[in-house]
Motif scaffolding. Structure first.
Motif, mmCIF file in Angstrom:
data_model
loop_
_atom_site.group_PDB
_atom_site.id
_atom_site.type_symbol
_atom_site.label_atom_id
_atom_site.label_comp_id
_atom_site.label_asym_id
_atom_site.label_seq_id
_atom_site.Cartn_x
_atom_site.Cartn_y
_atom_site.Cartn_z
ATOM 1 N N LEU A 509 4.860 23.278 1.212
ATOM 2 C CA LEU A 509 6.078 22.702 1.761
ATOM 3 C C LEU A 509 7.330 23.446 1.302
ATOM 4 O O LEU A 509 7.575 23.605 0.099
ATOM 5 N N LEU A 510 8.111 23.894 2.265
ATOM 6 C CA LEU A 510 9.431 24.467 2.016
ATOM 7 C C LEU A 510 10.407 23.794 2.978
ATOM 8 O O LEU A 510 10.141 23.707 4.176
ATOM 9 N N THR A 511 11.532 23.309 2.463
ATOM 10 C CA THR A 511 12.545 22.693 3.312
ATOM 11 C C THR A 511 13.862 23.428 3.146
ATOM 12 O O THR A 511 14.116 24.076 2.129
ATOM 13 N N VAL A 515 24.337 23.254 3.628
ATOM 14 C CA VAL A 515 25.366 22.512 2.908
ATOM 15 C C VAL A 515 26.696 22.614 3.627
ATOM 16 O O VAL A 515 27.412 21.656 3.821
ATOM 17 N N SER A 516 27.078 23.804 3.994
ATOM 18 C CA SER A 516 28.265 24.038 4.801
ATOM 19 C C SER A 516 27.947 25.205 5.717
ATOM 20 O O SER A 516 26.878 25.804 5.627
ATOM 21 N N LYS A 517 28.847 25.531 6.597
ATOM 22 C CA LYS A 517 28.561 26.549 7.598
ATOM 23 C C LYS A 517 28.145 27.857 6.944
ATOM 24 O O LYS A 517 28.899 28.461 6.190
ATOM 25 N N GLY A 518 26.894 28.287 7.243
ATOM 26 C CA GLY A 518 26.425 29.564 6.726
ATOM 27 C C GLY A 518 26.172 29.581 5.241
ATOM 28 O O GLY A 518 26.243 30.630 4.608
ATOM 29 N N SER A 519 25.867 28.433 4.628
ATOM 30 C CA SER A 519 25.565 28.403 3.191
ATOM 31 C C SER A 519 24.296 27.593 2.976
ATOM 32 O O SER A 519 24.317 26.495 2.408
ATOM 33 N N ASP A 520 23.196 28.108 3.440
ATOM 34 C CA ASP A 520 21.933 27.377 3.395
ATOM 35 C C ASP A 520 21.350 27.325 1.991
ATOM 36 O O ASP A 520 21.668 28.148 1.128
ATOM 37 N N LYS A 521 20.456 26.332 1.796
ATOM 38 C CA LYS A 521 19.646 26.238 0.588
ATOM 39 C C LYS A 521 18.179 26.169 1.003
ATOM 40 O O LYS A 521 17.842 25.627 2.057
ATOM 41 N N LEU A 522 17.327 26.721 0.151
ATOM 42 C CA LEU A 522 15.882 26.637 0.361
ATOM 43 C C LEU A 522 15.289 25.882 -0.811
ATOM 44 O O LEU A 522 15.634 26.158 -1.970
ATOM 45 N N ARG A 523 14.403 24.931 -0.526
ATOM 46 C CA ARG A 523 13.815 24.120 -1.590
ATOM 47 C C ARG A 523 12.296 24.173 -1.509
ATOM 48 O O ARG A 523 11.713 24.045 -0.438
ATOM 49 N N GLY A 524 11.683 24.318 -2.688
ATOM 50 C CA GLY A 524 10.247 24.146 -2.798
ATOM 51 C C GLY A 524 9.964 22.685 -3.097
ATOM 52 O O GLY A 524 10.530 22.112 -4.026
ATOM 53 N N VAL A 525 9.105 22.056 -2.298
ATOM 54 C CA VAL A 525 8.854 20.623 -2.396
ATOM 55 C C VAL A 525 7.387 20.395 -2.708
ATOM 56 O O VAL A 525 6.514 21.031 -2.116
ATOM 57 N N ASN A 526 7.117 19.478 -3.650
ATOM 58 C CA ASN A 526 5.721 19.156 -3.932
ATOM 59 C C ASN A 526 5.257 17.998 -3.058
ATOM 60 O O ASN A 526 6.033 17.407 -2.308
ATOM 61 N N VAL A 568 13.393 38.021 0.181
ATOM 62 C CA VAL A 568 13.310 37.757 -1.255
ATOM 63 C C VAL A 568 12.017 37.010 -1.541
ATOM 64 O O VAL A 568 11.730 35.983 -0.907
ATOM 65 N N GLY A 569 11.236 37.533 -2.484
ATOM 66 C CA GLY A 569 10.019 36.854 -2.914
ATOM 67 C C GLY A 569 10.320 35.918 -4.064
ATOM 68 O O GLY A 569 10.987 36.298 -5.034
ATOM 69 N N LEU A 570 9.835 34.661 -3.998
ATOM 70 C CA LEU A 570 10.082 33.632 -5.010
ATOM 71 C C LEU A 570 8.760 33.030 -5.464
ATOM 72 O O LEU A 570 7.851 32.813 -4.654
ATOM 73 N N ASP A 571 8.667 32.786 -6.776
ATOM 74 C CA ASP A 571 7.480 32.100 -7.283
ATOM 75 C C ASP A 571 7.456 30.681 -6.725
ATOM 76 O O ASP A 571 8.454 29.952 -6.794
ATOM 77 N N LEU A 572 6.332 30.272 -6.167
ATOM 78 C CA LEU A 572 6.262 29.001 -5.469
ATOM 79 C C LEU A 572 6.457 27.812 -6.410
ATOM 80 O O LEU A 572 7.017 26.789 -6.015
ATOM 81 N N LYS A 573 6.020 27.914 -7.661
ATOM 82 C CA LYS A 573 6.123 26.795 -8.591
ATOM 83 C C LYS A 573 7.498 26.690 -9.231
ATOM 84 O O LYS A 573 8.007 25.592 -9.451
#
Length: 746
Positions: A509-511, A515-526, A568-573
């Motif tokens: 799961l990734l969501t 937050v504002s125009k053109g300022s996204d966030k990516l979250r790892g969700v369990n 960009v590669g990110l560690d999933l945990k």
């Protein structure tokens, strides 16, 4: 002088011819420097003995002990030391005046007991002499002049503060337990003694420096102030929310929420005023408010709509119940405060902190307990689950010979139902326009379970996660729910998540969040709904993502300045950054096979390659160049461990031919390729074994076209199939639509 003469006469009656000893004792009690236990005190003890001495076994010994018990006195709280010194004095003086050794020993014992003051123990062995003496000593507490004696005791030490605290503790202890040992003393002295002690306790309580005095009442008043205020806010928040889920919005008059808001605000000054008062009127008013709020709460609970397939409690229900509960709680706090009595809490540190702390606790309970409980109540009360749990059921392989394997029960499905079907370990999940999810048995089409929500009237979006064990459902206006694919029940955890979050990748799961125009966030969700990590690339950046079992890859599109797009590669945990490289991926969904990320890259204008990248390191493992003549924009799809690439061979053949290329996902080597005369549009689907299938309406007949390594073939489907609704592949099984059903092809 008359008091002294009276004492000597009492002594002469006790031991005739012992005037010298009498003078010595009287002088001790009348010493000029003595502030407490003076001759008046001795007179009161002897007077009390005159009413109790018939209960003693040796009245003479009791009277002698009364004379000696405070003969030696040191200012301050030295009761035990005074008794020991007085007992020694009695043992020393009495034998010289003819008192027997046995009586002298009894006198000394009794004097020692006046220092120890043992508490009343109804189970102890009878001790008539001690009971009578101790009751006579305590009888001074019932004297009308006890206030003078108490004042003398408080002046009896240079350290007045310590003496007051010690007396406060002693008087409090006396009030909490029996004072007298004999029934006669209880009948004569108990009521008056307790009244005197209560008055002294109030005086002592006022003299003790107590920055925390009254904190209990201040805390209750804090609840009285914050409770109705929160109730008013909850009522205001319920204005535009329906009482019944089927209403969707509150189209009627404000009614109850407005009235409740006004009443809640009105109770603030009312309860505050009477919570600070004592007496019957304050209790009556606060009790009446509590009772009225309790009755209103009961009525609201009784009027909560029952859950049906099309209706249930709306969002107003928990807000109104919460507001009324707060009013009941505030009324109870005001009633208890009025019942406690005592002075009104001052603005000292203790009461202020207690009031603020109580208000903060109520707010925290509202935010972290009441709000989640209300949300959970709405989730549970508006859902209906029918059916039973099923075992794992892999989808069978459709041979695609034109025959039908099964037809699902009539469910009034619309066109999108088949195209949005999702494969899980336990069957085929489909969604309906009424907010219903059904799990179909892939072998028979029968409904295993049905999850229906009465607070949703649009089709939810589905995605499988947890390796097919769970079903992620996105309900409009509600958010994401996670269901157990075996039972249809909500999985435990902190779901639903924010409805405004986007699902970037389903398994894992990734969501995403803008937050504002053109300022996204990516979250790892369990799987519990908790956020493992948050990746924030900065302003003017939009994000899409894909993931493998241990790595998430974020694709960053920078819209400000000249910064190139990145991957960009990110560690999933943990979300820790592993690598970063220039992003040349074409827009569209990337595929993951094992630890590889596979997608289309455009290293230069007019050049396209299918690229396999090691997701953990960012290293390119293989490339397959797309011929420059292909002109339809390549489309990638996964088929098991293979990659299927669809395109048209040239601009001239855009509507007449298609090239299907199958690559090995691990090495990038071509497994097979076919160019056929056909038109494969966006409705084409791919099975797990690499077959490309599509539907075409040919002069009223629905024709299924199948392209595989062995070539192309076409099959005319039965009349029950609605060709325009498209098709879906579940593993190697192919689904199409009937007028109001789902059809699985054999």
């Amino acid at each position: 002088m008359s008091r002294v003469t009276g004492l000597r006469e009492r002594w002469n009656d006790l031991i005739p011819g012992a005037a010298e000893l009498a003078d010595d004792l009287v002088e001790r009690y009348c010493a000029p420097g003595r502030k407490a236990f003076r001759d008046q005190y001795l007179q009161r003890v002897l007077d009390a003995l005159g009413t109790l001495d018939q209960l003693s076994a040796d009245p003479t010994a009791v009277y002698l002990a009364a004379w000696f018990h405070q003969a030696v006195h040191t200012p301050g709280d030295h009761t035990v030391a005074d008794a020991e010194a007085s007992a020694e004095l009695a043992a020393e003086k009495l034998p010289a005046y003819g008192v027997t050794a046995a009586r002298t020993a009894e006198v000394a014992r009794l004097v020692l007991l006046t220092g120890a003051r043992p508490p009343v123990d109804p189970d102890s062995a009878p001790d008539p002499n001690a009971d009578v003496l101790l009751d006579a000593v305590n009888a001074t507490m019932a004297d009308p002049e006890y206030a003078v004696q108490a004042a003398e005791l408080r002046r009896d030490s240079d350290d007045r503060g310590t003496t007051v605290k010690q007396r406060h503790a002693l008087v409090g202890a006396l009030l909490e337990r029996p004072i007298y040992r004999t029934q006669l003393a209880r009948d004569r002295f108990d009521v008056k003694a307790r009244a005197n002690l209560k008055r002294e306790f109030a005086v002592l309580d006022g003299e003790i420096p107590a920055p925390w005095r009254g904190w209990q009442r201040a805390a209750l008043i804090g609840v009285v102030l914050i409770g109705p205020l929160l109730a008013a806010l909850a009522s205001f928040g319920a204005l535009d929310i329906p009482w019944e889920a089927s209403a969707r919005t509150n189209s009627g008059p404000p009614g109850l929420p407005v009235l409740l808001c006004v009443v809640a605000l009105g109770t603030i000054p009312l309860l505050y005023r009477f919570a600070r008062r004592n007496g019957r009127p304050a209790k009556v008013v606060t009790g009446a408010v509590t009772a009225a709020a309790a009755v209103a709460l009961l009525i609201a609970v009784l009027r909560i709509p029952a859950t049906t397939p099309s209706n249930g409690p709306g969002g107003r229900v928990p807000l109104v119940v919460f507001a009324l509960t707060l009013l009941v709680l505030s009324g109870i706090a005001a009633f208890v405060s009025a019942s406690l009595g005592g002075p009104v809490p001052t603005a000292d540190r203790g009461p202020v902190l207690a009031g603020v702390a109580a208000a903060v606790v109520i707010v925290l309970l509202a935010v972290f307990v009441a709000e989640p409980v209300g949300r959970s109540y709405l989730l549970q009360s508006n859902e209906r689950i029918t059916g039973s749990a099923g075992s794992e059921a892999p989808a069978p392989r459709s041979e695609l010979d034109g025959r039908i394997a099964w037809v699902s029960p009539s469910t009034s499905l619309r066109a999108e139902a088949v195209s949005t079907a999702v494969a899980t370990r336990y069957g085929i999940a489909i969604s309906r326009q009424t907010g219903t999810i059904e799990m179909l048995d892939p072998a028979t089409g029968e409904v295993r379970w049905k999850h229906t929500r009465s607070d949703v009237d649009v089709r939810p979006k589905l995605a499988a996660t947890g390796d097919g064990r769970l079903l992620l459902v996105n309900f409009d206006r509600l958010g994401y729910l996670l269901l157990d694919a075996s039972t249809g029940r909500r999985a435990p955890g902190r779901w639903p998540r924010d409805r405004d979050n986007t699902l970037e990748y389903a398994d894992p799961l990734l969501t995403g969040e803008q937050v504002s125009k053109g300022s996204d966030k990516l979250r790892g969700v369990n799987e519990k709904g908790g956020t493992r990590w948050t990746f924030e690339p900065g302003r003017c950046t939009t994000i899409s993502a894909a993931a493998t079992t241990d790595t998430a890859v974020a694709f960053l599109n920078h819209s400000c300045g000249k910064q190139p797009d990145e991957a960009v590669g990110l560690d999933l945990k943990t979300g820790k950054e592993l690598w970063r490289r220039s992003n040349q991926w074409s827009d569209g969904d990337q595929l993951t096979i094992d630890g590889l990320l596979i997608g289309l890259e455009s290293p230069s204008e007019g050049q396209h390659t299918v690229t396999g990248v090691e997701a953990r390191t960012g290293e390119v493992k293989w490339r397959w160049d797309v011929p420059e003549a292909w002109a339809c924009g390549s489309r990638l799809a996964r088929a098991g461990r293979q990659v299927v690439l669809l395109d048209c061979p040239s601009k001239a053949a855009q509507r007449t031919a298609v090239v299907a290329t199958v690559l090995d996902g691990e090495t990038g080597r071509m497994a097979w390729q076919r160019t056929v005369t056909a038109q494969f549009g966006i409705r084409s689907k791919i099975t797990a074994d690499g077959r490309v299938v599509s539907l075409t309406d040919a002069r009223g007949d629905c024709v299924l076209t199948v392209l595989s390594e062995s070539g192309q073939r076409q099959v005319t489907l039965p009349e029950d199939v609605v060709c325009a609704r498209g098709l879906q592949t579940i593993g190697n099984q192919v689904l199409v639509s009937g007028p109001d059903t789902i059809i699985a092809l054999r």
